[in-house]
Design an enzyme around this catalytic site. Structure first.
Site, mmCIF file in Angstrom:
data_model
loop_
_atom_site.group_PDB
_atom_site.id
_atom_site.type_symbol
_atom_site.label_atom_id
_atom_site.label_comp_id
_atom_site.label_asym_id
_atom_site.label_seq_id
_atom_site.Cartn_x
_atom_site.Cartn_y
_atom_site.Cartn_z
ATOM 1 N N ASP A 82 9.654 -3.648 4.864
ATOM 2 C CA ASP A 82 9.209 -2.825 3.736
ATOM 3 C C ASP A 82 10.234 -2.860 2.617
ATOM 4 O O ASP A 82 11.436 -2.772 2.860
ATOM 5 C CB ASP A 82 9.014 -1.384 4.219
ATOM 6 C CG ASP A 82 8.055 -0.612 3.326
ATOM 7 O OD1 ASP A 82 7.721 -1.125 2.243
ATOM 8 O OD2 ASP A 82 7.653 0.493 3.711
ATOM 9 N N LYS A 136 11.323 12.743 -2.262
ATOM 10 C CA LYS A 136 10.951 11.333 -2.069
ATOM 11 C C LYS A 136 9.723 10.929 -2.893
ATOM 12 O O LYS A 136 9.747 9.926 -3.610
ATOM 13 C CB LYS A 136 10.690 11.053 -0.581
ATOM 14 C CG LYS A 136 10.249 9.607 -0.337
ATOM 15 C CD LYS A 136 9.985 9.302 1.122
ATOM 16 C CE LYS A 136 9.470 7.868 1.265
ATOM 17 N NZ LYS A 136 9.169 7.516 2.662
ATOM 18 N N ASP A 169 3.722 -3.842 -0.888
ATOM 19 C CA ASP A 169 5.136 -4.215 -0.831
ATOM 20 C C ASP A 169 5.681 -4.114 0.598
ATOM 21 O O ASP A 169 6.891 -3.986 0.788
ATOM 22 C CB ASP A 169 5.972 -3.355 -1.778
ATOM 23 C CG ASP A 169 5.871 -1.872 -1.452
ATOM 24 O OD1 ASP A 169 5.017 -1.508 -0.632
ATOM 25 O OD2 ASP A 169 6.638 -1.075 -2.019
#
Length: 1324
Positions: free
Chosen positions: A1011, A1080, A1239
């Site tokens: 990742d 986050k 991604d």
């Protein structure tokens, strides 16, 4: 005075000359003055109308007196003037009369003339002053006196001459002052100079505008006229400014001079940029650059009408009603206003039908209609003509030769006829037969035109293949051919009925009773709907509407009546208890009809047989028992199509239906269901009175502030369906994974499924601008090949894990493990009477809120439960199969699997059920990667090194093995992981590997994920070469991973501690609550354009999840924290913020100038943002009027806010998709199995190191390109090369700002991109 009035007056005058007593009392000068006021509309109508008024010789039997002679003479002179005036209005140019000299100034024509006195209206034009007539010579040798209008014309000419002389003097003066720099300005340049030497005193125009108007040969006089009009106001403003400047003294003079110098410097910069831009534009134009300059797009509404007409005609033809199609086309063609929306393809539909009959004379009529419509025949038109000649045995070779000669004159190639036309059935053979009649040796040139790849990023990939080892599938050719047959049968049926995983429950007596009742009623409903449909079609067929009106009747004749009924019954079964909006339900029904129609078209066109032949040969490339081929799937398919070129064309040909047609057809079917489907009211409770009640209700509800039509099932039907718990589910075929490898994408219109239509690019319903861009694009090979590589990855089900999930699903579900509970666990909805006097008003309000919340909760639970049921049932259906996911992409290039419910982009539950069909040995490092992957899934050691994670995994091996052996009855360690189901699957794989005789030889099917570390910020840091930012997101090699989220959290905590020490209450309340998890999501989405408002909502949601945090402080705390997060990010990523601001401001100025933002990715994929101002379109139906909010109409102005806010995240998404595609292609050439979730890249444990190497190399290669400079160049050539010569000052100021902004690409830092190749934690 209109032209018709002039003509009629002239006729009356010519008649009255015959009679002495009928004198016309009209002043000669007054009449001419009236003629001079003729509007532009009259000029337009006059164009092309041929009216002849011959001068008559006047003779009369009545004796004339002297007065009568004079009157006749005056009337004769007036008639001459009128004749001259009519001829002037009829001319195609605007007459500029200078005494006896007549000059023609070219004026655009407005289409063909009409036989009637009323010509078609042209596009709106600016009003034009009509010059006045010159002198006329009187009859009988007598001289006429100069009229007032002639004197006025002479005076205007003198004034004009003076102005030109004055302007020439100013130009010469300005050139001397400015020196050689200005004299170098190229003639005809379209730029506008900003002069600081004040404005022109009398006319009010800027001097630079006058210079520009004089230099440019195309500069219109309109600018001078506009200057006149604005003169007095500007003069008054200048006087006011001058008086203020005098009062301000010497300081003001100095300030003014410094401002002037600054403006002159800016002016010089703009001039230099424009000069360079003009040179670049001429270079781009001469070199035939594929990028398009700015151009107007066809209106969305007009394109929709055109598409509706084409779909209507094709439906008529498919249904066999060619007479209706022919009548409709003629009715459209006869009326000019309707003829304008027709194009050549519309006429070709009828030509194609006529060609089947071999009636060449009727094809000739179609060509005549094309000529009348001002259209040129294209390849499709000539294809139909040649096909007709091939079918007609009596056709003369001379006729065929003339046709081919005419094609050459129209610059159309015979080879293009075979490579670009779409053929059906035996059309190609007939065209070839006709050509070979006159040229027996003719052979179409069908060589594959491999245009060189435009992107330097993949040139080596396509040109240097000696070391490529393309992977094979673990199937024999025979097995793949068998897979093809099974998938073909599924798609031919269009639907798939599968067993529900709830069927495992024992059948109770009540369940059996409800299932029987539903089956009986569905049989009745089918008969009722069949009858209603046939009656409805009869009414539509016999409706005495005009021929030019579009009618739904052909669309209701495409399928068998029973097929329409089956679609309606299926939609009733799938309707949720809370109902569905009419628009969504109607769209779904219309799309199902279109899908079945498309499949049947392919059968009728005989493409299915050819598809089977080519696919069987295509399997040679993929099968393990065939020779290794050094070609890509797309290239191999193309080669096979070239080899088997006879017969129908596989690629495209079907016209997609516009959204409005799909919706209208669906609404008609929904209306039929609501009116005809009924049930007895006492079916569940015999105590009720028996009466027939509808099973569907059409009602209205509110979505936000808008009223929305809703279709809701009756509670009786909902109860029957829930209690029956039916053991089958019916899906459309495209919902299911494919049972054979997908057809490779070879063009914008062909790929993915065998028969089911699929879009290369996902778009909003009705948006066509993306498809137009793609079709204009020269080379999308790299994009096609990447999608084909992703689609060719074979999958299978992790059966042990699936069984565990199903067992929990059929028990009571689990919120912790993300398994939705059954509806029996839903909260009970309390029923109370609002008129009950025992409750107070506040109690009633409270109970009402409880009822609303309970209904909302029930609706959410049902949606989640059905979603899980669909996924698990599909997985259970293919548990013993190998299957594939065809891929397409969104408008930014991000890729997605086509099946919507069950795929690897899904939740933790769905991903855990999927493993690679092909297994590979773990090798020396594979087991270590499995353990590291497991720790990554737990989310426990994000700040640890890979070695630290591996050591942690080894320390908990007992828990890992216990989880694998006793997932539901052991220690249940896996349940506390961030991704519990994937963690459990990994535990099972590790257990199997360590217990095998040799773990290095253990065949693993498990996908390992790598990742990106906040991938959006990684792209920003690479674009800006930002050292601090690059280090924060692991572009720089480090011993341990840098966690940007923890870094921001730490920075926020330091700021909070300082504020708390200073006595800020909210900072004190937040002590101990600031964590990585709280910040986050906001940090992750800031890079994708989240605003402070959105960031506050995200932080608020995280704080609500903390049970200990005081709820009364959530509002203030979220406001406070979002400010600190944004401040922290700004300090950490300065380069990122500069680039983001540059992109945002560029998009704002581009959209403000009236254009949508468009760019091209480094792989050549064109991207356009479909955000326009919303317009409403009303679809009228018998049920209700549906108000469509259309925000993608290209005729509307861009939505500036959406355009500017979306550009930075969309641009970054287009870069991350490019990086993924590059990695995909190079992994394929290295023989790796590779898939991605944006991604996050997946591969086998054996090949993780190889994938990591490729991933880093391609990231460096991508960002080694001058991405921002290329973007700047593209935007400059697209938006800054078309500033109009008569642009007003305000518009020019915007253009100047945009030019300066786009030219100043943000500065980059000193980060060395090559360091990324050494970074362990870049992707980890």
């Amino acid at each position: 005075m209109s032209l018709l009035r002039v003509c009629s007056l002239a006729k009356r005058l010519s008649q009255r000359i015959l009679f002495e007593k009928c004198a016309v009392r009209v002043s000669f000068a007054d009449l001419c003055q009236g003629c001079a006021t003729v509007t532009n509309g009259a000029v337009r109508r006059a164009s092309g109308i041929h009216l002849h008024l011959p001068t008559r010789n006047v003779s009369s039997a009545v004796p004339k007196s002297e007065d009568a002679k004079k009157r006749v003479l005056k009337q004769s002179q007036l008639l001459d003037v009128l004749e001259a005036r009519i001829q002037q209005l009829q001319s195609d140019g605007v007459l500029d009369v200078q005494h006896a000299n007549v000059q023609l100034v070219k004026n655009p024509s407005y289409g063909r003339g009409a036989s009637s006195g009323r010509a078609p209206r042209g596009p709106p034009q600016e009003k034009t002053d009509i010059p006045k007539s010159g002198q006329t010579v009187a009859r009988g040798g007598s001289k006429s006196q100069p009229s007032r209008w002639m004197e006025k014309l002479t005076q205007e000419k003198k004034n004009k001459l003076k102005k030109q002389q004055h302007l020439q003097q100013q130009i010469q003066t300005s050139v001397k002052e400015k020196g050689p720099k200005e004299s170098l300005m190229p003639t005809g340049t379209t730029r506008k100079t900003i002069s600081t030497a004040a404005k022109k005193g009398r006319g009010g125009l800027k001097l630079s505008e006058e210079i520009r108007a004089a230099v440019s040969p195309t500069a219109p006089a309109a600018a001078v006229t506009a200057g006149k009009a604005a003169g007095p106001q500007k003069l008054s403003k200048q006087k006011g400014k001058k008086s203020k400047k005098k009062e301000s003294g010497e300081e003001a003079k100095k300030q003014t001079s410094s401002e002037a110098r600054g403006r002159e410097e800016e002016l010089a910069e703009v001039e230099e940029l424009e000069k360079k831009l003009n040179q670049q534009v001429s270079h781009w134009t001469s070199s035939g650059s594929p990028e398009r300059l700015q151009e107007g797009s066809k209106g969305s509404a007009s394109a929709d009408i055109q598409l509706s007409i084409r779909s209507y005609l094709e439906a008529c033809v498919f249904a066999g009603d060619t007479e209706r199609a022919h009548r409709f086309l003629l009715s459209q063609h006869r009326v000019m206003s309707r003829r304008k929306v027709l194009n050549t393809e519309v006429y070709n539909i009828i030509a194609r039908v006529l060609a089947k009959k071999g009636t060449l004379n009727q094809i000739g009529r179609i060509f005549i209609l094309l000529e009348e419509a001002g259209l040129k025949p294209n390849l499709g038109s000539y294809s139909a003509a040649l096909e007709s000649m091939g079918r007609n045995p009596n056709c003369s070779p001379k006729v065929i030769s003339r046709c081919l000669i005419q094609m050459e004159e129209d610059s159309l190639s015979v080879d293009d006829l075979f490579s670009k036309c779409v053929f059906r059935q035996d059309e190609r053979d007939m065209v070839l037969k006709a050509i070979r009649t006159v040229n027996p040796d003719f052979q179409p040139n069908l060589e594959l035109h491999r245009s060189p790849c435009s992107s330097s990023l993949v040139q080596d990939f396509y040109t240097r293949r000696e070391h490529h080892t393309y992977p094979k599938l673990d199937f024999t050719q025979e097995e793949l051919q068998e897979c093809f047959k099974r998938q073909l049968s599924v798609e031919q049926a269009c639907t798939v009925t599968i067993d529900s995983v709830e069927a495992a429950k024992p059948v109770t007596e009540n369940m059996a009773k409800m299932r029987e009742l539903l089956a009986e009623h569905r049989a009745q409903w089918q008969k009722i709907l069949l009858q209603a449909l046939r009656e409805g079609k009869m009414i539509l067929a016999n409706t005495s509407t005009k021929d030019y009106k579009l009618n739904l009747y052909p669309h209701l004749c495409l399928l068998e009546d029973r097929e329409y009924v089956d679609i309606m019954i299926q939609s009733v079964a799938n309707l949720p208890p809370s109902g569905e909006s009419l628009k969504t339900l109607a769209s779904d029904l219309g799309n199902r009809v279109y899908t079945k129609y498309s499949v049947q078209q392919k059968h009728r066109n005989q493409t299915v047989e050819k598809l089977g032949s080519i696919y069987n040969a295509y399997t040679e490339l993929l099968a393990k028992d065939t020779k290794v081929c050094n070609v890509l799937p797309r290239e191999h398919w193309w080669n096979l199509e070239m080899e088997q070129s006879s017969g129908p064309t596989l690629q495209g040909g079907e016209t997609s239906w516009p959204y409005i047609v799909t919706l209208e057809l669906g609404t008609y079917l929904v209306d039929m269901m609501v009116k005809n489907l009924k049930i007895n009211s006492d079916i569940l409770n015999p105590a009720y009175d028996r009466k027939l009640i509808p099973i569907l209700y059409h009602m209205y509800t509110f979505r936000s502030t808008r009223q929305v039509g809703f279709i809701k099932p009756h509670p009786i039907l909902t109860q029957m369906q829930q209690e029956a718990m039916e053991n089958t589910l019916t899906f459309d075929s495209y919902v299911m994974p494919m049972l054979c490898p997908p057809v490779p994408w070879t063009s914008v219109r062909f790929g993915a499924y065998l028969l089911t239509p699929a879009k290369l690019m996902r778009t909003v319903d009705g948006a066509t601008q993306h498809e137009r861009l793609l079709e204009e694009c020269q080379n999308l090979h790299a994009v096609f090949d990447s999608l084909n590589q992703l689609g060719n990855c074979a999958w299978k089900i992790n059966k042990p894990l699936l069984d565990i999930i199903i067992s929990i699903f059929n028990d009571r579900g689990s919120d912790k493990l993300d398994i939705p509970p059954p509806m029996s666990e839903a909260p009970k909805i309390q029923h109370f009477s609002p008129h009950d006097p025992t409750y107070t008003a506040s109690e009633k309000a409270h109970m009402k809120r409880q009822v609303i919340d309970a209904k909302k909760k029930c609706s959410e639970m049902h949606s989640l439960r059905m979603d899980a049921l669909y996924k698990l049932s599909i997985a259970h259906h293919v548990r013993d199969e190998i299957f594939w996911f065809p891929h397409n992409m969104d408008f930014r290039g991000r890729t997605y699997p086509c099946p919507p419910y069950f795929n690897h982009l899904g939740s933790d539950v769905t991903r855990a059920m999927l493993v690679f069909a092909e297994g590979k040995p773990l090798g020396p490092k594979g087991l270590d990667w499995l353990k590291i992957h497991l720790v990554n899934l737990t989310g426990l050691k994000k700040r640890s090194s890979l070695q630290g994670r591996l050591e942690y995994a080894n320390s908990i091996m007992e828990d890992i093995l216990d989880s694998a052996d006793n997932p539901l009855n052991g220690k249940k360690w896996w349940m506390d992981a961030d991704e519990p189901w994937q963690a459990l699957a990994c535990c099972m794989e590790i257990a199997n590997a360590v217990r095998s005789p040799d773990p290095t030889r253990f065949i693993s099917h498990f996908p390992i994920h790598q990742d990106g570390s906040c991938n959006g910020l990684q792209h920003y840091a690479a674009l800006g070469r930002d050292v601090i930012g690059a280090t924060s997101v692991n572009l720089m090699p480090c011993d341990v991973p840098q966690d940007v989220y923890s870094g921001v959290a730490q920075q926020v905590e330091e700021l909070r501690a300082g504020d708390a020490k200073n006595g800020l209450k909210i900072a004190q309340v937040l002590q101990g609550f600031i964590s990585r998890k709280v910040v986050k999501q906001t940090v992750m989405t800031v890079v994708y354009g989240v605003t402070r408002y959105g960031g506050r909502l995200q932080i608020e949601k995280r704080l609500k999840e903390i049970d200990e945090f005081p709820k009364e402080h959530i509002w203030d705390a979220s406001h406070y924290l979002v400010r600190l997060v944004f401040s922290g990010l700004k300090e950490m990523f300065t380069g990122t913020r500069e680039i983001q601001d540059w992109l945002t401001e560029s998009a704002r100025l581009i959209s403000k100038s009236g254009h949508t933002v468009e760019w091209v990715t480094p792989l050549g994929l064109p991207v356009i943002q479909p955000y326009h101002r919303t317009r409403s379109q009303v679809l009228k139906s018998s049920m209700q009027h549906i108000n469509l909010q259309i925000s993608h109409d290209t005729t509307e102005r861009p939505d500036i806010v959406k355009q500017k806010n979306a550009f930075p995240p969309n641009f970054i998404h287009s870069l991350d998709s490019t990086h993924m595609m590059l990695t995909s292609l190079h992994c394929y050439s290295a023989g790796l199995t590779f898939v991605s979730v944006h991604d996050c890249f997946w591969t086998h444990a054996l090949t993780v190191d190889t994938m990591n190497k490729v991933c880093r190399e391609q990231f460096v290669a991508l960002h080694s390109q001058p991405i921002l400079q290329e973007l700047s160049d593209f935007l400059l050539r697209k938006y800054c090369t078309t500033i109009s010569t008569e642009a007003k000052s305000k518009k020019y100021q915007q253009y100047r700002r945009l030019l300066l902004l786009l030219s100043k690409v943000p500065q980059t830092g000193d980060f060395d991109l090559q360091r990324v190749k050494e970074s362990t934690y870049f992707f980890s």
